[in-house]
Enzyme design. Sequence first.
Site, PDB file in Angstrom:
ATOM      1  N   TYR A   1     -17.225  49.813  15.727  1.00 13.99           N
ATOM      2  CA  TYR A   1     -18.590  49.265  15.607  1.00 13.99           C
ATOM      3  C   TYR A   1     -19.561  50.418  15.370  1.00 13.99           C
ATOM      4  O   TYR A   1     -19.509  51.435  16.087  1.00 13.99           O
ATOM      5  CB  TYR A   1     -18.978  48.478  16.871  1.00 13.99           C
ATOM      6  CG  TYR A   1     -18.127  47.237  16.998  1.00 13.99           C
ATOM      7  CD1 TYR A   1     -18.500  46.066  16.353  1.00 13.99           C
ATOM      8  CD2 TYR A   1     -16.924  47.261  17.694  1.00 13.99           C
ATOM      9  CE1 TYR A   1     -17.685  44.936  16.407  1.00 13.99           C
ATOM     10  CE2 TYR A   1     -16.105  46.139  17.755  1.00 13.99           C
ATOM     11  CZ  TYR A   1     -16.493  44.974  17.105  1.00 13.99           C
ATOM     12  OH  TYR A   1     -15.681  43.863  17.147  1.00 13.99           O
ATOM     13  N   SER A   2     -20.455  50.248  14.394  1.00 15.16           N
ATOM     14  CA  SER A   2     -21.475  51.263  14.134  1.00 15.16           C
ATOM     15  C   SER A   2     -22.435  51.325  15.305  1.00 15.16           C
ATOM     16  O   SER A   2     -22.856  50.280  15.816  1.00 15.16           O
ATOM     17  CB  SER A   2     -22.307  50.901  12.898  1.00 15.16           C
ATOM     18  OG  SER A   2     -21.481  50.647  11.798  1.00 15.16           O
TER      19      SER A   2
ATOM     20  N   CYS B   1     -24.316  49.995   3.910  1.00 13.24           N
ATOM     21  CA  CYS B   1     -23.511  49.602   5.076  1.00 13.24           C
ATOM     22  C   CYS B   1     -23.529  48.085   5.254  1.00 13.24           C
ATOM     23  O   CYS B   1     -24.564  47.446   5.082  1.00 13.24           O
ATOM     24  CB  CYS B   1     -24.055  50.279   6.335  1.00 13.24           C
ATOM     25  SG  CYS B   1     -22.990  50.047   7.774  1.00 13.24           S
TER      26      CYS B   1
ATOM     27  N   GLU C   1     -20.314  52.786   4.032  1.00 11.44           N
ATOM     28  CA  GLU C   1     -19.450  52.300   5.108  1.00 11.44           C
ATOM     29  C   GLU C   1     -19.505  50.779   5.088  1.00 11.44           C
ATOM     30  O   GLU C   1     -20.495  50.174   5.501  1.00 11.44           O
ATOM     31  CB  GLU C   1     -19.920  52.839   6.457  1.00 11.44           C
ATOM     32  CG  GLU C   1     -18.851  52.689   7.530  1.00 11.44           C
ATOM     33  CD  GLU C   1     -18.983  53.760   8.600  1.00 11.44           C
ATOM     34  OE1 GLU C   1     -18.376  54.839   8.451  1.00 11.44           O
ATOM     35  OE2 GLU C   1     -19.726  53.517   9.543  1.00 11.44           O
TER      36      GLU C   1
ATOM     37  N   TYR D   1     -17.209  46.945   5.555  1.00  9.54           N
ATOM     38  CA  TYR D   1     -16.069  46.389   6.284  1.00  9.54           C
ATOM     39  C   TYR D   1     -15.975  44.891   6.060  1.00  9.54           C
ATOM     40  O   TYR D   1     -16.876  44.310   5.467  1.00  9.54           O
ATOM     41  CB  TYR D   1     -16.194  46.708   7.786  1.00  9.54           C
ATOM     42  CG  TYR D   1     -17.585  46.519   8.376  1.00  9.54           C
ATOM     43  CD1 TYR D   1     -18.019  45.276   8.845  1.00  9.54           C
ATOM     44  CD2 TYR D   1     -18.485  47.604   8.463  1.00  9.54           C
ATOM     45  CE1 TYR D   1     -19.283  45.117   9.397  1.00  9.54           C
ATOM     46  CE2 TYR D   1     -19.753  47.447   9.022  1.00  9.54           C
ATOM     47  CZ  TYR D   1     -20.154  46.204   9.481  1.00  9.54           C
ATOM     48  OH  TYR D   1     -21.410  46.048  10.013  1.00  9.54           O
TER      49      TYR D   1
HETATM   50  P1  FAD Z   1     -10.172  39.646  14.752  1.00  9.42           P
HETATM   51  O1  FAD Z   1      -9.743  38.810  15.891  1.00  9.42           O
HETATM   52  O2  FAD Z   1      -9.540  40.982  14.574  1.00  9.42           O
HETATM   53  O3  FAD Z   1     -10.044  38.809  13.449  1.00  9.42           O
HETATM   54  C1  FAD Z   1     -10.149  39.418  12.194  1.00  9.42           C
HETATM   55  C2  FAD Z   1      -9.099  38.807  11.297  1.00  9.42           C
HETATM   56  O4  FAD Z   1      -9.411  37.430  11.106  1.00  9.42           O
HETATM   57  C3  FAD Z   1      -9.073  39.394   9.909  1.00  9.42           C
HETATM   58  O5  FAD Z   1      -8.273  40.543   9.871  1.00  9.42           O
HETATM   59  C4  FAD Z   1      -8.488  38.256   9.111  1.00  9.42           C
HETATM   60  O6  FAD Z   1      -7.102  38.247   9.235  1.00  9.42           O
HETATM   61  C5  FAD Z   1      -9.024  37.037   9.813  1.00  9.42           C
HETATM   62  N1  FAD Z   1     -10.173  36.481   9.106  1.00  9.42           N
HETATM   63  C6  FAD Z   1     -11.440  36.937   9.163  1.00  9.42           C
HETATM   64  N2  FAD Z   1     -12.265  36.180   8.409  1.00  9.42           N
HETATM   65  C7  FAD Z   1     -11.484  35.221   7.876  1.00  9.42           C
HETATM   66  C8  FAD Z   1     -11.729  34.131   7.002  1.00  9.42           C
HETATM   67  N3  FAD Z   1     -12.982  33.884   6.555  1.00  9.42           N
HETATM   68  N4  FAD Z   1     -10.700  33.354   6.653  1.00  9.42           N
HETATM   69  C9  FAD Z   1      -9.451  33.599   7.115  1.00  9.42           C
HETATM   70  N5  FAD Z   1      -9.149  34.621   7.949  1.00  9.42           N
HETATM   71  C10 FAD Z   1     -10.144  35.407   8.312  1.00  9.42           C
HETATM   72  N6  FAD Z   1     -18.868  44.569  13.105  1.00  9.42           N
HETATM   73  C11 FAD Z   1     -20.039  44.258  13.690  1.00  9.42           C
HETATM   74  O7  FAD Z   1     -20.266  43.111  14.095  1.00  9.42           O
HETATM   75  N7  FAD Z   1     -21.016  45.222  13.837  1.00  9.42           N
HETATM   76  C12 FAD Z   1     -20.853  46.497  13.416  1.00  9.42           C
HETATM   77  O8  FAD Z   1     -21.751  47.341  13.565  1.00  9.42           O
HETATM   78  C13 FAD Z   1     -19.597  46.835  12.829  1.00  9.42           C
HETATM   79  N8  FAD Z   1     -19.370  48.090  12.407  1.00  9.42           N
HETATM   80  C14 FAD Z   1     -18.192  48.416  11.830  1.00  9.42           C
HETATM   81  C15 FAD Z   1     -17.986  49.719  11.414  1.00  9.42           C
HETATM   82  C16 FAD Z   1     -16.809  50.092  10.814  1.00  9.42           C
HETATM   83  C17 FAD Z   1     -16.608  51.515  10.345  1.00  9.42           C
HETATM   84  C18 FAD Z   1     -15.794  49.112  10.626  1.00  9.42           C
HETATM   85  C19 FAD Z   1     -14.485  49.470   9.966  1.00  9.42           C
HETATM   86  C20 FAD Z   1     -15.973  47.819  11.048  1.00  9.42           C
HETATM   87  C21 FAD Z   1     -17.170  47.449  11.676  1.00  9.42           C
HETATM   88  N9  FAD Z   1     -17.393  46.141  12.131  1.00  9.42           N
HETATM   89  C22 FAD Z   1     -18.611  45.831  12.697  1.00  9.42           C
HETATM   90  C23 FAD Z   1     -16.340  45.109  12.079  1.00  9.42           C
HETATM   91  C24 FAD Z   1     -15.507  45.136  13.398  1.00  9.42           C
HETATM   92  O9  FAD Z   1     -14.775  46.326  13.472  1.00  9.42           O
HETATM   93  C25 FAD Z   1     -14.479  43.992  13.490  1.00  9.42           C
HETATM   94  O10 FAD Z   1     -13.680  44.015  12.344  1.00  9.42           O
HETATM   95  C26 FAD Z   1     -15.102  42.619  13.632  1.00  9.42           C
HETATM   96  O11 FAD Z   1     -15.922  42.558  14.800  1.00  9.42           O
HETATM   97  C27 FAD Z   1     -14.003  41.553  13.750  1.00  9.42           C
HETATM   98  O12 FAD Z   1     -13.165  41.886  14.809  1.00  9.42           O
HETATM   99  P2  FAD Z   1     -12.587  40.759  15.779  1.00  9.42           P
HETATM  100  O13 FAD Z   1     -11.660  41.399  16.755  1.00  9.42           O
HETATM  101  O14 FAD Z   1     -13.683  39.923  16.333  1.00  9.42           O
HETATM  102  O15 FAD Z   1     -11.778  39.841  14.776  1.00  9.42           O
END
Ligand code: FAD
Length: 302
Positions: free
Chosen positions: A80-81, A260, A300, A302
């Site tokens: 997360y940023s 971003c 950046e 994602y």
């Molecule tokens: P997970 O439980 O890991 O689910 C994600 C998975 O769900 C995906 O891999 C995919 O398989 C599936 N999926 C997602 N969307 C769909 C769809 N529409 N249809 C079907 N399948 C789907 N997030 C923020 O909110 N704020 C930030 O500031 C932020 N900064 C980031 C900075 C960087 C450098 C990076 C790489 C990512 C950042 N993110 C940010 C995103 C964050 O890291 C997570 O990826 C995001 O919160 C989702 O994680 P999760 O565990 O909730 O979802």
Amino acid sequence: MTETLTEKKDIPVNIYRPANPFIGKCISNEPLIRPGGLGKTQHVKFDISGSELRYLEGQSIGIIPPGEDKNGKPHKLRLYSIASTRHGDDRDGKTVSLSVRQLEYKHPETGETVYGTCSTHICNMKPGDEVRITGPVGKEMLLPDDPEATIVMIATGTGIAPFRAFLWRMFKEQELNPDYQFKGLAWLFFGVTNDASVLYKADLEWMAYKHPKNFRLDLALSREQTTKDGKKMYVQNRMAEYADELWDLIQKPTTHTYMCGLKGMEGGIDEFLTETAAKSNINWSDYAKQMKKEGRWHVETY
Ligand code: FAD
Ligand code: A2P
């Protein structure tokens, strides 16, 4: 030429690794979406007092959600940023804040609503809850030390997080940064769905009002506004309204341009810059490579 930011010394990285995260505590968890807005996005502040954690504007931290994945393995960290400056929202160096959107989508086969693991964990936190933190990481989105620089920022959704940190450093914490008194131009293009979903709206508008010479704010509300030819108002369409002025700025050696947020916006921005650069017979993809080499093009997504 401006300094190459990745060559900057003293960038903190990986102070806490996944095998040994810092256990912080949630201090507060506030909604960023107002009534009429879409989805759930929260500003969450963590207590990092007692840790070795320190960070710079533009870096990220990892959060490890509790529990196990469907294969019975401990969940992996999500990045997360960081949305706060190095001083933290309480200005005492003892906190770190994030802007987190709860991932929510319909399962493509079953049609069921699925919520993301880590984003739900963070968005549902209560004050006092524990959080496992790693990092910081990231050298891509650092802010140059030059207080005269031009900083062009392009954000969609939670892509605002690093830019909140930049803008707070520039305009809200002057007294904490005697060596960084911003006198340049910061120009933010920010795309979200509708007015009620503009994250940090009151603060952004206040800064633009107080610092009209140093901060320009342009919003793109995709579900409330359209372009002249009736297309959805995406951030790249808002930028296109200022194409010549922006292109002049982007070419200046003291300008840094940052993008971003949604990965999906990269194509649209690329197309816009390709067309704009072509008007001066410049090939954008070569030019972007040069800017990257000079440390002036920062992405950046994602
Ligand atoms: P997970 O439980 O890991 O689910 C994600 C998975 O769900 C995906 O891999 C995919 O398989 C599936 N999926 C997602 N969307 C769909 C769809 N529409 N249809 C079907 N399948 C789907 N997030 C923020 O909110 N704020 C930030 O500031 C932020 N900064 C980031 C900075 C960087 C450098 C990076 C790489 C990512 C950042 N993110 C940010 C995103 C964050 O890291 C997570 O990826 C995001 O919160 C989702 O994680 P999760 O565990 O909730 O979802
Ligand atoms: P939309 O969802 O209307 O298609 P939020 O996090 O509040 O959903 O904001 C993300 C913003 O980015 C939305 O306005 C979304 O528009 C917009 N968006 C989605 N896809 C793109 C894209 N390819 N280029 C630019 N903006 C996009």
